[in-house]
Design a protein around this motif. Structure first.
Motif, PDB file in Angstrom:
ATOM      1  N   CYS A   1       7.041 -33.151 -25.411  1.00 51.43           N
ATOM      2  CA  CYS A   1       5.935 -33.950 -25.836  1.00 51.43           C
ATOM      3  C   CYS A   1       4.610 -33.328 -25.874  1.00 51.43           C
ATOM      4  N   SER A  47       4.352 -30.763 -22.900  1.00 49.66           N
ATOM      5  CA  SER A  47       5.245 -30.690 -21.698  1.00 49.66           C
ATOM      6  C   SER A  47       6.778 -30.652 -22.292  1.00 49.66           C
ATOM      7  N   GLY A  50       8.389 -33.593 -19.671  1.00 49.26           N
ATOM      8  CA  GLY A  50       7.703 -34.986 -19.283  1.00 49.26           C
ATOM      9  C   GLY A  50       6.900 -34.623 -17.876  1.00 49.26           C
TER      10      GLY A  50
END
Length: 86
Positions: A1, A47, A50
């Protein structure tokens, strides 16, 4: 992400609760704290697996329209999760 780079009109503080988070090439671990001062540019956050983070930010960093759009998106995601997971 990945969250793209952005300018800060006001200060922003990030406390990493769990997971992994990188900021401008610096890897953060759970318990680490990051602060971006007002009138600075932030190169972005990413990330691999996550994370959960507590973000405290000045209201002028995110216009009301953006916050409203995020709220609508979050509600839609919750609705889809309920349909899938029951």
């Amino acid at each position: 992400c990945h969250f793209p780079g952005h300018n800060h009109k006001g200060s922003e503080q990030v406390y990493l609760l769990d997971g992994d988070l990188s900021s401008d090439g610096v890897k953060l671990s759970p318990g680490d704290f990051l602060r971006a001062a007002a009138d600075t540019h932030h190169g972005g956050l990413s990330s691999e697996l996550g994370c959960h983070a507590l973000i405290i930010t000045a209201q002028q960093n995110y216009p009301a329209k953006a916050i409203h759009l995020y709220d609508r998106l979050a509600k839609s995601v919750r609705k889809v999760k309920r349909k899938i997971l029951g």
